[in-house]
Design a protein around this motif. Structure first.
Motif, short mmCIF file in Angstrom:
data_model
loop_
_atom_site.label_atom_id
_atom_site.label_comp_id
_atom_site.label_asym_id
_atom_site.label_seq_id
_atom_site.Cartn_x
_atom_site.Cartn_y
_atom_site.Cartn_z
N LEU A 4 0.84 -1.21 0.00
CA LEU A 4 0.00 0.00 0.00
C LEU A 4 0.87 1.26 0.00
CD1 LEU A 4 -2.73 1.40 0.19
CD2 LEU A 4 -2.71 1.02 2.64
N LEU A 5 1.96 1.21 0.77
CA LEU A 5 2.87 2.36 0.79
C LEU A 5 3.51 2.55 -0.59
CD1 LEU A 5 4.63 2.02 4.27
CD2 LEU A 5 3.06 3.82 3.52
N ALA A 6 3.90 1.43 -1.22
CA ALA A 6 4.50 1.53 -2.56
C ALA A 6 3.48 2.11 -3.54
CB ALA A 6 4.95 0.15 -3.02
N PHE A 7 2.23 1.64 -3.44
CA PHE A 7 1.15 2.14 -4.32
C PHE A 7 0.94 3.64 -4.08
CE2 PHE A 7 -3.40 2.96 -5.02
CZ PHE A 7 -3.55 2.47 -6.31
N SER A 8 0.99 4.04 -2.81
CA SER A 8 0.79 5.47 -2.49
C SER A 8 1.91 6.31 -3.09
CB SER A 8 0.77 5.67 -0.97
OG SER A 8 -0.15 4.78 -0.39
N LEU A 9 3.14 5.82 -2.96
CA LEU A 9 4.28 6.57 -3.52
C LEU A 9 4.18 6.66 -5.04
CD1 LEU A 9 7.25 5.28 -1.31
CD2 LEU A 9 6.17 7.54 -1.28
N GLY A 12 -8.82 11.50 4.15
CA GLY A 12 -9.21 11.40 2.74
C GLY A 12 -8.20 10.62 1.93
N LEU A 13 -6.90 10.89 2.18
CA LEU A 13 -5.85 10.16 1.46
C LEU A 13 -5.89 8.67 1.78
CD1 LEU A 13 -2.72 12.49 1.73
CD2 LEU A 13 -3.79 11.69 -0.37
N VAL A 14 -6.04 8.35 3.06
CA VAL A 14 -6.04 6.94 3.47
C VAL A 14 -7.22 6.20 2.81
CG1 VAL A 14 -6.54 5.43 5.45
CG2 VAL A 14 -4.76 7.14 5.60
N ALA A 20 -6.48 3.42 0.03
CA ALA A 20 -6.79 2.03 0.41
C ALA A 20 -7.86 1.44 -0.52
CB ALA A 20 -7.28 1.99 1.86
N THR A 21 -8.86 2.22 -0.88
CA THR A 21 -9.92 1.67 -1.74
C THR A 21 -9.40 1.47 -3.18
OG1 THR A 21 -10.76 3.93 -2.01
CG2 THR A 21 -11.89 2.54 -0.42
N ALA A 72 -9.59 -2.01 6.05
CA ALA A 72 -8.27 -1.39 5.96
C ALA A 72 -8.38 0.13 6.13
CB ALA A 72 -7.62 -1.73 4.62
N SER A 73 -9.37 0.74 5.48
CA SER A 73 -9.55 2.19 5.60
C SER A 73 -9.88 2.57 7.03
CB SER A 73 -10.68 2.68 4.68
OG SER A 73 -10.44 2.30 3.37
#
Lengths: 266, 286
Positions: B44-49, B236-238, B242-243, B267-268
């Motif tokens: 998830l962190l990789a996806f966010s980055l 909002g970001l989370v 996550a979704t 997860a959210s």
């Protein structure tokens, strides 16, 4: 039977697979295709036959650079696909049109017109209004204008398939990949497709078929014609047959499977 | 009767070896769950980055197409939720603010009204309630829509057209949901505080509007505004990441869409609760 190697005076291949293996599906019942040597040169019309589940779609996706081969080498327009940057890979993909089978995988929440406008707007960085005239001409060429504002779920499979063809041609690709385009089509629709692929373009047409075409199918009969190259996927094995004569000389079991020939009585 | 009891078969004694193996399997299960959760967080962190990187570097290349999509998602996640947010603000005002004001007035500690309202509504309930509302009304449809698109191969078709799925599908949703949670939080907090006073007034609480809002203004500090903004943006970001991550991160089949929707909601929720705990620590430090 040749192995896909080009004659000495042939033009350089635009797509080349060397000892490539295609990544298999999670639920694959048959072995995934491997040890594929295939050279696609400009102007060639390839027909790849294989029964359902033989890995044709994955092979086509790999050949079009949408996924890297599990092993071996893929070269697109002379460059190794695994060395391309993300931007270069996307730029290469614009030169390769891909039409998926079974409805063409149109975006289900966009209308047919929006589906056609999407690649144009994205790559030209413009708003949909700027490409409206072009989209209208494409819709007219593919006899979809009355359905322009319908969602893909509101039209039949044949119209979805034609819209997917129109969408793949919006960027005027140099190579067109067709994944089982005639499946689930009636005789009239099959005739339309074959006619479109072989007839010379009309002056009013915005897009004509690219010179290089690769078709995957589980029924070779509609695709039998001269000046076409045939290859087969069978039990994970790759066989480049050559022209129509070589196809006729292929093993009887394959012919029975892909050409629906009755078994020879002994 | 006693005889009956004596004759009854003895309770089965626990086999120490079985107990050990049971404890071992539970330990293995817990270890596997923890490793799986850690791997999901890493992905998830990789996806966010990747999403932030794409938004920063590629947005301009297709801004004419993406900008209207961002506005569309702000409208979907924000403007369309204004009526239901107003209802929740009224309910929160009645259930929490109105009652708390009445109670504090009854026990003669009206001076604490401002502090109590800021702590309960501005710091905690406002952002959290807004996040839950956006998660349920927008986050869940996002997972279903993206998961279905993934399962039907529409995402692969986008890639075949040279379109970056992260730029086209994820970036507008992340920007839209983040802006929406931020704006709706402000709307909900103001609505709840105003509605709360209205309900307190209806209960004949001897408190003038001037006193009520003066106490609120005195209790609010610059840290409250800063952390409220940061908190709502983070929520909002989370929720958006996550979704979108659950909908797009792996090849799916249609039957799996319902399952990943549940996973995305949990997860959210966990992400928001963890962030909330972090912000409580920040409030205490500042």
């Amino acid at each position: 039977m040749n192995s896909g190697s080009a004659p000495v005076d042939a033009p350089p291949p635009i797509i080349e697979l060397e000892h490539a293996a295609v990544e298999g599906r999670r639920d694959a019942a048959t072995p995934s295709p491997r040890d594929i040597d295939w050279r696609i040169c400009p102007g060639e019309f390839w027909v790849v036959g294989g029964s359902a589940g033989s890995g044709k779609t994955r092979l086509l996706e790999t050949t079009a650079g949408l996924r890297l081969p599990a092993s071996g080498t893929l070269r697109l327009f002379g460059a190794r696909a695994d060395t391309l940057s993300t931007d270069a890979a996307r730029a290469t993909r614009r030169r390769l049109g891909f039409v998926y089978g079974a409805g063409g995988r149109l975006f289900s929440h966009l209308t047919l017109a929006q589906n056609l406008a999407l690649p144009l707007c994205y790559h030209r960085n413009c708003r949909p209004e700027a490409v409206e005239a072009e989209v209208d001409r494409l819709l007219a060429q593919f006899e979809l204008q009355p359905l322009a504002l319908r969602l893909p779920g509101q039209v039949n499979g044949a119209c979805r398939q034609r819209a997917a063809l129109a969408r793949a041609l919006t960027l005027a690709p140099e190579v067109l990949f067709l994944d089982d385009p005639l499946a689930e089509l009636n005789t009239a629709q099959v005739h339309w497709w074959l006619n479109w692929l072989t007839s010379p373009p009309r002056p009013t047409d915005l897009r004509s078929p690219p010179a290089t075409i690769v078709v995957a199918t589980d029924d070779l009969r509609p695709w039998l014609a001269d000046h076409r190259q045939y290859a087969l996927l069978h039990d994970g094995r790759w066989q480049v047959l050559g022209g129509r004569e070589q196809l006729a000389a292929s093993p009887e079991s394959l012919r029975r499977e892909l050409l629906a020939e009755p078994p020879v009585s002994r | 009767m006693a005889k009956g009891i004596a004759a009854a078969p003895a309770w089965p004694r626990a086999d120490p070896g079985a107990a050990r193996s049971g404890a071992g399997s539970r330990l293995r299960w817990a270890g596997g769950w923890l490793l799986g959760a850690a791997d999901t967080v890493r992905r998830l962190l990789a996806f966010s980055l990747i999403t932030l990187g794409v938004a920063a570097t590629r947005y301009r290349s297709a801004s004419a197409l993406i900008r209207p999509l961002v506005f569309q998602h702000v409208a979907t996640a924000g403007l369309r939720l204004l009526p239901i947010t107003a209802v929740i603000a009224a309910a929160m005002g009645w259930a929490i603010v109105g009652q708390t004001v009445a109670l504090l007035t009854q026990v003669g500690v009206q001076g604490l009204i401002g502090v109590a309202m800021v702590t309960a509504v501005v710091r905690e309930l406002g952002p959290l309630a807004t996040a839950m509302l956006v998660l349920l009304r927008v986050g869940v449809p996002t997972v279903v829509q993206l998961g279905t698109a993934r399962a039907l191969g529409e995402v692969e078709a986008l890639e075949a057209l040279g379109i970056d799925p992260v730029l086209f599908l994820v970036v507008p949703r992340v920007l839209g949901m983040t802006v929406a949670v931020f704006a709706l939080t402000a709307y909900l907090v103001v609505g709840a505080l105003v509605a709360g006073y209205c309900f307190a007034f209806l209960q004949d609480v001897p408190l003038t509007p001037g006193d009520y809002f003066r106490q609120l203004a005195l209790a609010l500090t610059w840290q409250d505004f800063l952390l409220l903004g940061l908190k709502s943006v983070s929520f909002g970001l989370v929720i958006a990441l996550a979704t979108c991550f659950q909908g797009l991160s792996r090849a799916l089949e249609l039957r799996e869409v319902a399952q990943i929707t549940g996973v995305a909601v949990v997860a959210s929720l966990l992400g928001c609760v963890a962030l909330d705990a972090l912000f409580i620590v920040l409030y205490l430090l500042l």
